[in-house]
Write an enzyme that holds these catalytic residues in place. Structure first.
Site, mmCIF file in Angstrom:
data_model
loop_
_atom_site.group_PDB
_atom_site.id
_atom_site.type_symbol
_atom_site.label_atom_id
_atom_site.label_comp_id
_atom_site.label_asym_id
_atom_site.label_seq_id
_atom_site.Cartn_x
_atom_site.Cartn_y
_atom_site.Cartn_z
ATOM 1 C CG ASP A 194 49.223 -14.546 38.801
ATOM 2 O OD1 ASP A 194 48.736 -13.547 38.248
ATOM 3 O OD2 ASP A 194 48.952 -15.720 38.472
ATOM 4 C CG HIS A 312 49.141 -8.282 33.188
ATOM 5 N ND1 HIS A 312 49.190 -7.902 34.512
ATOM 6 C CD2 HIS A 312 48.907 -9.618 33.188
ATOM 7 C CE1 HIS A 312 48.997 -8.977 35.274
ATOM 8 N NE2 HIS A 312 48.827 -10.019 34.501
#
Length: 535
Positions: A194, A312
């Site tokens: 991330d 997402h």
């Protein structure tokens, strides 16, 4: 190029909260994912990228981690996690963990100690200053939060409950590497990293991404953890260019397998405007230019591409760039064919393979996502009408991707026997896995066929890419290897288009249309897409 397993892999992203609930509490969980592995095996995927399931207060749906070596109780237990890894292995499906090491939760033991005891060594695990500077949080407002107890500000590039880690601290780095090895020892298949391009930040110079120490840190991480193992590592790098991507993914550099670059995703927004000002339609010539740049400049020997439409954080591609009305099925297949036949590792986001769409949010009460809610309140204060804000959230908001997976036409789409944490899209009675599996002409089987091709056809990994001249709304390219060429043609519009010149078709590889008729009449019907092997 030394071929690795991930060169012809297809990765499927699971957002655990929304995939499958096994215990009726309305929240998806690890046992729910395990119960659907047979479905994913039927689809044919190689690995699951699992969004975070670590312990977390869930301020940002798990991207705020309070314990890297514990499982959030809403998702189950460590035994459930170990079962998922083991059951995946039985089906030749690897588990890729989401690694969030730019920041933790403010409820992580490190931050609690750092806050309570300014003399603790943990204080330097985070970034503290006496005065804030101009850094703005990705979730609106200043990225600095005043901590009354210690009289200093701490940096948070996202929610104020997500304090940024100080990667300059060597002890912090080694604790992170130990944690990564903990998961590697559990038998995972790799890491999705991330906002990894932010770990080299220099806050005092307001350098957030691509700081000068980014690549040295990644090389050190590689040596300390996955470098001598056969794992997939993919970094989320919003600002990457092909040259920067080579730094990450050239095997000689010993950093990562590949990165996610987002240049094509930028076309979802109006140029020069904040992300909430969405583009009304896709600029197809610009899309061709961007994909061609990445396909040709990031060569097979120097690095590797990732290929994706959804994740997402992004709205559903069939609603954004497809036609989720009359041509939902055909446009979803067209977008899949366009992407999956390029060079790189394709990623599928849950529900993409059945053509799930954006959600028709009516009020702000329908919205869960912290980014959308913060934006809405800020925009309302500036006088933007609520209906304009709701229109933006319906098009761009992250909750579009997070509505529960639609398994069947029963209550709550078969996702849960309880009340789901986020409302199920009302179109679930038509759009669901059960219906897709029953229809031999469904989007699911196009994805299944594309995944099978990736495993069976070596040219998909190695062949060169060449853009083919075509009408503005038609994306055509060749994959060429030696004497052999494959032509991909996709009409990215709901209008008829001229077919580019096609000479000598040997056979049809995959299509969402009757290719013989298209070639005979020289016209592409709306959303026609095909790949042919040229004689």
């Amino acid at each position: 190029m030394e071929q690795k397993w991930w060169h012809n892999a297809v990765i499927y992203q699971v957002y655990p909260k929304s995939f499958k609930d096994s215990n009726g509490d309305g929240i998806g969980d690890l046992k729910g994912i395990t119960s659907k592995l047979d479905y994913l095996e039927k689809l044919g995927i190689t690995a699951i990228w699992l969004s975070p399931v670590y312990k977390s207060p869930m301020d940002d749906n798990g991207y705020d981690i309070s314990d890297y070596e514990g499982i959030a109780s809403i998702f189950g237990t460590m035994e459930d996690m170990e079962e998922l890894i083991a059951e995946g292995h039985k089906r030749k499906i690897k588990i890729i963990m989401d690694l969030v090491v730019n920041h933790t939760s403010d409820e992580h033991a490190w931050f609690i100690e750092a806050r309570e005891n300014p003399d603790s060594p943990k204080r330097d695990f985070y970034i503290w200053r006496d005065e804030p500077n101009g850094i703005i949080s990705a979730f609106s407002g200043s990225a600095w939060e005043f901590d009354e107890a210690s009289g200093q500000y701490y940096l948070h590039n996202f929610s104020k409950k997500q304090p940024d880690l100080n990667w300059e601290n060597e002890e912090l780095r080694h604790q992170i590497y130990d944690m990564m090895n903990f998961w590697i020892d559990k038998g995972i298949g790799g890491f999705r990293m991330d906002v990894i391009d932010m770990i080299g930040k220099i806050p005092d110079q307001e350098i957030i991404s691509n700081g000068p120490m980014l690549h040295p840190y990644l090389k050190e991480m590689n040596r300390a953890t996955f470098g001598d193992k056969d794992l997939l590592t993919v970094g989320e790098t919003w600002g990457a260019t092909p040259e920067i991507a080579k730094q990450y993914s050239n095997p000689k550099n010993q950093e990562l397998s590949m990165v996610f670059q987002f240049e094509h995703i930028g076309l979802q927004y109006q140029p020069g405007q904040p992300k909430w000002y969405y583009a009304k339609e896709l600029d197809v010539p610009k899309l061709k230019e961007i994909f061609t740049k990445w396909q040709t400049e990031l060569g097979t020997e120097e690095g590797w591409n990732s290929l994706f439409w959804n994740n997402h954080d992004l709205p559903r591609i069939v609603s954004t760039w497809g036609d989720d009305g009359d041509y939902r099925v055909k446009s979803a297949k067209a977008l899949a064919i366009l992407l999956h036949l390029m060079k790189g590792t394709p990623y599928i986001y849950q529900g993409e393979e059945i053509g799930m769409t954006n959600y028709p949010f009516e009020t702000l009460e329908d919205v869960e996502d912290i980014e959308s809610i913060n934006y809405a309140h800020e925009a309302l204060e500036k006088g933007l009408p609520l209906e304009v804000i709701m229109d933006q959230i319906r098009h761009i908001g992250r909750d579009n991707a997070r509505t529960p997976m639609q398994w069947n036409h029963e209550a709550e789409a078969g996702f849960t026997t309880g009340r789901p944490w986020l409302a199920v899209n009302p179109n679930y009675k038509e759009i669901n896995v059960e219906a897709a599996l029953a229809d031999p002409d469904s989007i699911f089987y196009t994805y299944q066929a594309l995944i099978a091709l990736r495993k069976e056809q070596p040219w998909l990994v190695t062949a060169h890419y060449e853009l083919v001249d075509a009408a503005d709304k038609v994306f055509a390219y060749k994959r060429v290897e030696g004497e052999q060429a494959y032509l991909v043609v996709v009409n990215l519009s709901s209008q008829e288009q001229e077919l580019p010149l096609v000479n000598g078709v040997e056979k049809v590889i995959i299509a969402n249309t009757k290719v013989e008729q298209v070639l005979e009449f020289g016209k592409l019907a709306p959303w026609d897409a095909f790949c042919v092997k040229l004689a």
